[in-house]
Write a protein that holds these residues in place. Structure first.
Motif, PDB file in Angstrom:
ATOM      1  N   ASP A   7       0.819  -1.221   0.000  1.00  0.00           N
ATOM      2  CA  ASP A   7       0.000   0.000   0.000  1.00  0.00           C
ATOM      3  C   ASP A   7       0.848   1.264   0.000  1.00  0.00           C
ATOM      4  OD1 ASP A   7      -2.308  -1.522   0.079  1.00  0.00           O
ATOM      5  OD2 ASP A   7      -2.348  -1.575   2.282  1.00  0.00           O
ATOM      6  N   LYS A   8       2.147   1.088   0.063  1.00  0.00           N
ATOM      7  CA  LYS A   8       3.048   2.246   0.171  1.00  0.00           C
ATOM      8  C   LYS A   8       3.455   2.733  -1.212  1.00  0.00           C
ATOM      9  CE  LYS A   8       6.966   3.719   2.978  1.00  0.00           C
ATOM     10  NZ  LYS A   8       7.937   3.272   3.997  1.00  0.00           N
ATOM     11  N   LYS A   9       3.280   4.034  -1.453  1.00  0.00           N
ATOM     12  CA  LYS A   9       3.668   4.646  -2.724  1.00  0.00           C
ATOM     13  C   LYS A   9       4.587   5.822  -2.427  1.00  0.00           C
ATOM     14  CE  LYS A   9      -0.899   3.687  -4.748  1.00  0.00           C
ATOM     15  NZ  LYS A   9      -0.532   2.695  -5.758  1.00  0.00           N
ATOM     16  N   PRO A  20      16.880  -7.109 -17.013  1.00  0.00           N
ATOM     17  CA  PRO A  20      16.111  -5.848 -17.093  1.00  0.00           C
ATOM     18  C   PRO A  20      15.128  -5.681 -15.939  1.00  0.00           C
ATOM     19  CG  PRO A  20      15.349  -7.428 -18.729  1.00  0.00           C
ATOM     20  CD  PRO A  20      16.601  -7.996 -18.152  1.00  0.00           C
ATOM     21  N   SER A  21      14.868  -6.732 -15.201  1.00  0.00           N
ATOM     22  CA  SER A  21      13.875  -6.648 -14.129  1.00  0.00           C
ATOM     23  C   SER A  21      14.532  -6.473 -12.756  1.00  0.00           C
ATOM     24  CB  SER A  21      13.008  -7.913 -14.124  1.00  0.00           C
ATOM     25  OG  SER A  21      13.811  -9.068 -13.945  1.00  0.00           O
ATOM     26  N   GLU A  22      15.760  -5.893 -12.715  1.00  0.00           N
ATOM     27  CA  GLU A  22      16.462  -5.685 -11.452  1.00  0.00           C
ATOM     28  C   GLU A  22      16.562  -4.196 -11.123  1.00  0.00           C
ATOM     29  OE1 GLU A  22      20.257  -7.617 -11.196  1.00  0.00           O
ATOM     30  OE2 GLU A  22      19.553  -9.419 -12.214  1.00  0.00           O
ATOM     31  N   ILE A  23      16.698  -3.928  -9.837  1.00  0.00           N
ATOM     32  CA  ILE A  23      16.918  -2.567  -9.371  1.00  0.00           C
ATOM     33  C   ILE A  23      17.890  -2.599  -8.189  1.00  0.00           C
ATOM     34  CG2 ILE A  23      14.908  -2.619  -7.824  1.00  0.00           C
ATOM     35  CD1 ILE A  23      14.532   0.379  -8.405  1.00  0.00           C
ATOM     36  N   VAL A  24      18.753  -1.607  -8.092  1.00  0.00           N
ATOM     37  CA  VAL A  24      19.675  -1.457  -6.979  1.00  0.00           C
ATOM     38  C   VAL A  24      19.284  -0.194  -6.214  1.00  0.00           C
ATOM     39  CG1 VAL A  24      22.075  -1.056  -6.301  1.00  0.00           C
ATOM     40  CG2 VAL A  24      21.559  -2.641  -8.163  1.00  0.00           C
ATOM     41  N   LEU A  25      19.140  -0.325  -4.901  1.00  0.00           N
ATOM     42  CA  LEU A  25      18.741   0.798  -4.056  1.00  0.00           C
ATOM     43  C   LEU A  25      19.908   1.264  -3.196  1.00  0.00           C
ATOM     44  CD1 LEU A  25      15.389  -0.687  -2.648  1.00  0.00           C
ATOM     45  CD2 LEU A  25      15.689   0.600  -4.757  1.00  0.00           C
ATOM     46  N   ILE A  46      11.690   2.674   1.903  1.00  0.00           N
ATOM     47  CA  ILE A  46      10.632   1.858   1.303  1.00  0.00           C
ATOM     48  C   ILE A  46      10.252   0.684   2.196  1.00  0.00           C
ATOM     49  CG2 ILE A  46      10.013   0.390  -0.660  1.00  0.00           C
ATOM     50  CD1 ILE A  46      11.834   2.059  -2.405  1.00  0.00           C
ATOM     51  N   PHE A  47      11.284  -0.051   2.667  1.00  0.00           N
ATOM     52  CA  PHE A  47      11.036  -1.301   3.383  1.00  0.00           C
ATOM     53  C   PHE A  47      11.288  -1.213   4.884  1.00  0.00           C
ATOM     54  CE2 PHE A  47      12.247  -2.558  -0.971  1.00  0.00           C
ATOM     55  CZ  PHE A  47      11.155  -3.347  -1.319  1.00  0.00           C
ATOM     56  N   MET A  80      10.200  -7.235  -4.169  1.00  0.00           N
ATOM     57  CA  MET A  80       9.680  -6.681  -5.423  1.00  0.00           C
ATOM     58  C   MET A  80       9.172  -5.251  -5.228  1.00  0.00           C
ATOM     59  SD  MET A  80      10.309  -9.285  -7.279  1.00  0.00           S
ATOM     60  CE  MET A  80       9.545  -8.791  -8.831  1.00  0.00           C
ATOM     61  N   ILE A  81       9.397  -4.451  -6.270  1.00  0.00           N
ATOM     62  CA  ILE A  81       8.924  -3.060  -6.311  1.00  0.00           C
ATOM     63  C   ILE A  81       8.196  -2.853  -7.635  1.00  0.00           C
ATOM     64  CG2 ILE A  81       9.580  -0.638  -6.354  1.00  0.00           C
ATOM     65  CD1 ILE A  81      12.051  -1.310  -4.754  1.00  0.00           C
ATOM     66  N   ARG A  82       7.015  -2.268  -7.568  1.00  0.00           N
ATOM     67  CA  ARG A  82       6.290  -1.915  -8.795  1.00  0.00           C
ATOM     68  C   ARG A  82       6.715  -0.519  -9.231  1.00  0.00           C
ATOM     69  NH1 ARG A  82       1.983  -3.937 -11.367  1.00  0.00           N
ATOM     70  NH2 ARG A  82       1.486  -5.328  -9.640  1.00  0.00           N
ATOM     71  N   ILE A  83       7.044  -0.390 -10.512  1.00  0.00           N
ATOM     72  CA  ILE A  83       7.471   0.880 -11.084  1.00  0.00           C
ATOM     73  C   ILE A  83       6.367   1.442 -11.973  1.00  0.00           C
ATOM     74  CG2 ILE A  83       9.148   2.025 -12.598  1.00  0.00           C
ATOM     75  CD1 ILE A  83      10.425   1.164 -10.048  1.00  0.00           C
ATOM     76  N   ASP A  84       5.881   2.625 -11.620  1.00  0.00           N
ATOM     77  CA  ASP A  84       4.847   3.310 -12.414  1.00  0.00           C
ATOM     78  C   ASP A  84       3.631   2.436 -12.718  1.00  0.00           C
ATOM     79  OD1 ASP A  84       6.016   5.751 -12.454  1.00  0.00           O
ATOM     80  OD2 ASP A  84       6.423   5.808 -14.589  1.00  0.00           O
ATOM     81  N   SER A  85       3.297   1.564 -11.796  1.00  0.00           N
ATOM     82  CA  SER A  85       2.099   0.718 -11.922  1.00  0.00           C
ATOM     83  C   SER A  85       2.128  -0.199 -13.136  1.00  0.00           C
ATOM     84  CB  SER A  85       0.824   1.600 -11.986  1.00  0.00           C
ATOM     85  OG  SER A  85       0.751   2.430 -10.856  1.00  0.00           O
TER      86      SER A  85
END
Length: 785
Positions: free
Chosen positions: A109-111, A144-149, A157-158, A167-172
């Motif tokens: 629920d967090k955006k 292509p489905s990876e992200i580094v924070l 976020i977490f 997992m993180i959703r990007i731009d829905s």
């Protein structure tokens, strides 16, 4: 022996508490100021030198002729990286970096909007060896489905950094897996503002990549193999652009360790840049410290008469000159070490405020032995610098002359003190003048006509479904009377994001002028309150062909030299644009620079922002509330984020204002330390002339005449300082203003006001002691003890 020196030193310091306090306070403030500037300078000098492979890393740029001048800019075509990597065995690794938009990230629920991020090649993390808290640097960002924070974003976020695989959703639309967490990037790295990194393959997946060798929009970094001769490689690669596109530009490489400091180019050669600012502020640090040391010298030599008999007796009983020098240096060093301790405390207090002022995060580790070694050496240097002249001066007294009742060398010492006071106030006056002219230049830019109406105007990034629902949003804003005009644009009106060399009929062959460009849909002139000189605004309802229309600013119209620009054709990016209007120049870039030729292209160009001009009769807060309701209706998954154009325009002055504030700060410190010295000297002079003042008062001298007697000598010194400082300041200010195309003038009244201010400040510094001495009862001052 050393213990004895220290004991005697402390006794002398306690005996003269007032002068000791003035000396220590002056030294502490001077040292704290110097510490602060050196901390900032170290941050600048170490910028992008923190990577283990720094000596092998280079930034790739373009070198070519634009506007008739050889220019260098550090952006490349997207296909350059892979092509060069396969063509040159000298390259160990290569990575591109493309700034991402401020994506919306959703976890449950967090955006949130995470701020700055970038698309990079898989080799990026290992090339720069950015420290990982978790993740494998050899495989990170492979998919292509990876992200580094960064550590900070992961916690935001977490709530934790133990997030691998989450997992993180990007731009829905896209789901990305966290494959690594970086330690927060230091403030002296070019990547310091990046909160996350995405795979370049993701950029390709969402269709934001291209193979256009004419589109220089990406940063590229090269890591050379060890032992590669840079000059030979530069000569080898420089023609690579010409092999792949219709360009005469050359590949230009700059060592990453040099790219921050040496960012100013002249005819394709790095001639300086930020390094000049570092040198200026280090010079200021040296001057402030020197002024603090001069205070110490002046007050120490001013007390020479009190110490003269001590020196005479010591010499008679066998003390050598070297032992006396050591004694006086020990006193100076003790005060220097006490001052350095106070300076560190002051630095801890003011550093957070200084960080806020300059917009960076300077820090120092009190647990680091290197820090304390540096402070020790700095204190030692300061103590020796401040104490050397008094030590040699006092130890040179002749015991026969001293013990006979006179100190003949006072006049010589006083002469030296005059020179030092003149130097102090010369620097203070120069700093005052620089601060005044910097403030005047800022005001000059602030009062410059921007060319557009900034009031009640906002812009919003086209995130999520805004672009799809733009026509509905615009209709509701206009129908409800919230806005008087709505328009889309490629970039905010206060920024230039794009430029190109245009073609038109009759263009001279040797014309290489680059035009700024922005694109829009319609109502551009109306929305931004621009002044139309000839022609009309974009109107897709009446003129559907306005999608390929173009409006020029005055500078562009002059550059193209059309007798009648309306209807003329301009070629850009393979498309013909017909001119429908000319507008008055407006400031898109620096308010202190000249106006660049600019074109506004129609709806065939891409747009990324919605610009809204609110109804003038509607209160702004009410307009924002109603606008947010409409945006939430058509774009519910995204927060309503906007920016006022007047605030964005004001940010153009932030860097200059910061420099002005720093100049004011260091000017104030210089004046304070100098006045502290004058206060101490005037106190000593008043004390030494107590009997003279008493006799003058008995003979009928007024309080005013006695005050003038003690003050006039210092006023003369300030007048001499003005004579010396004015030409120096004029030369420096003229050099400073030469960097601006739009600049203020240097008027004589600035020098007049500064001179009066310096005299007034000096008078205030000595007046207290002068008036105090003048008001003293002559009976007490003439009593023979």
């Amino acid at each position: 022996m050393l213990t004895n020196y220290i004991k005697i030193a402390f006794r002398n310091l306690q005996k003269n508490k007032g002068f000791t306090a003035i000396n220590i306070i002056g030294l502490a403030i001077g040292m704290a100021s110097s510490f602060l500037i050196m901390l900032w300078a170290y941050n600048q000098i170490s910028y992008d030198r923190i990577y283990k492979k720094t000596d092998q890393l280079y930034v790739v740029g373009n070198k070519g002729i634009l506007d008739g001048i050889t220019r260098v800019y550090f952006s490349t075509p997207k296909p350059f990286g892979p092509a060069a990597s396969g063509a040159f065995p000298e390259i160990a690794s290569i990575s591109r970096l493309e700034f991402s938009k401020n994506f919306l990230m959703t976890v449950g629920d967090k955006k949130l909007k995470p701020g700055n991020g970038a698309f990079v090649d898989q080799s990026f993390i290992e090339m720069f060896e950015l420290p990982l808290l978790s993740g494998d640097k050899t495989t990170i960002l492979k998919s292509p489905s990876e992200i580094v924070l960064t550590e900070k974003l992961a916690k935001s976020i977490f709530g934790s950094t133990d997030v691998l695989g989450k997992m993180i959703r990007i731009d829905s639309t896209e789901m990305l897996s966290v494959s690594g967490v970086l330690k927060d990037i230091p403030s002296n790295s070019r990547f310091r503002n990046h909160n996350y990194f995405l795979s370049w393959k993701f950029l390709e997946k969402i269709g934001w990549s291209d193979q256009n060798w004419g589109n220089n929009s990406t940063q590229t970094f090269i890591e050379l193999n060890e032992g590669v001769n840079f000059i030979d490689f530069q000569n080898k690669i420089k023609g690579f652009y010409q092999q792949h596109g219709d360009t005469k530009n050359e590949v230009y490489l700059q060592a990453i360790s040099q790219s921050w400091l040496y960012n100013k180019f002249e005819n394709g050669i790095a001639i300086g840049g930020r390094v000049d600012l570092v040198i200026i502020f280090l010079s200021i640090a040296g001057i402030i410290l020197l002024i603090a040391c001069i205070n110490f010298m002046n007050l120490s030599t001013a007390q020479s008469e009190k110490r003269a008999k001590e020196v005479g007796v010591r010499k008679v009983v066998g003390a050598t000159k070297s032992s006396l020098i050591t004694q006086f240096l020990v006193e100076a060093l003790i005060m220097s070490f006490i001052a350095s301790f106070i300076a560190v405390i002051l630095l801890l207090i003011i550093l957070p405020y200084f960080n806020d002022l300059i917009g960076t995060q300077l820090s120092f580790n009190l647990k680091s032995p290197y820090l304390w070694i540096s402070i020790f050496l700095f204190s030692l240097f300061t103590g020796v610098l401040a104490g050397s002249y008094p030590a040699f001066f006092l130890s040179s007294f002749k015991p026969t002359r001293i013990l006979k009742g006179g100190l003949q060398k006072i006049a010589g010492g006083m002469s030296a003190r005059k020179i030092l006071v003149v130097f102090q106030f010369t620097m203070a006056i120069v700093f005052i003048l620089i601060s005044i002219i910097a403030a005047k230049q800022i005001q000059h830019g602030l009062h410059r006509e921007s060319g557009f109406d900034k009031e009640k105007l906002i812009y919003i990034n086209d995130d999520g479904d805004l672009k799809k629902n733009y026509s509905k949003i615009k209709k509701e804003l206009l129908d409800q009377g919230i806005a008087t005009s709505v328009s889309r644009s490629k970039s905010p009106i206060t920024e230039n994001w794009s430029g190109n060399i245009m073609e038109w009929e009759g263009k001279p062959i040797d014309n290489t002028t680059q035009f700024n460009r922005i694109s829009t849909d319609e109502d551009f002139i109306t929305t931004f309150g621009l002044t139309l000189i000839t022609g009309r605004d974009f109107d897709l309802q009446k003129f559907p062909t306005d999608s390929s229309a173009m409006i020029l600013n005055e500078s562009a119209a002059k550059e193209m030299n059309f007798n009648d620009p309306i209807g003329q054709i301009v070629h850009d990016e393979g498309r013909d644009w017909h001119i429908i209007g000319v507008i008055k120049d407006y400031i898109q870039e620096s308010p202190f620079g000249s106006i660049t030729p600019m074109v506004i292209e129609g709806a065939y160009g891409w747009s990324a922002f919605t610009n809204i001009r609110f109804h003038p009769q509607l209160p702004t807060q009410e307009a924002l509330k109603k606008t947010e309701e409409i945006f939430k209706k058509y774009n519910p998954d995204y927060p309503f984020e906007f920016k006022f154009v007047d605030e964005a325009y004001a940010q153009k002055f932030e860097e200059t204002k910061t420099l002005g504030l720093l100049a004011n700060l260091f000017t104030g410190l210089t004046i304070f330390i100098s006045c502290l010295g004058l206060f101490g000297l005037s106190a000593y002079m008043a004390e030494n002339r107590t009997k003279e003042i008493g006799i003058r008062k008995v003979l009928g001298a007024s309080i005013l005449s006695v005050t003038n007697l003690l003050s006039k000598e210092f006023i003369y010194l300030i007048l001499i300082s003005c004579v010396v400082a004015f030409p120096i300041a004029y030369w420096l200010m003229d050099k400073f203003l030469s960097k601006f195309d739009y600049k203020t003038n240097i008027s004589w009244n600035i020098f007049f006001i500064t001179g009066l201010s310096a005299i007034f400040i000096a008078f205030l510094s000595v007046s207290y002691q002068s008036i105090k001495a003048a008001l003293a009862n002559p009976v007490n001052s003439l009593r023979d003890e």
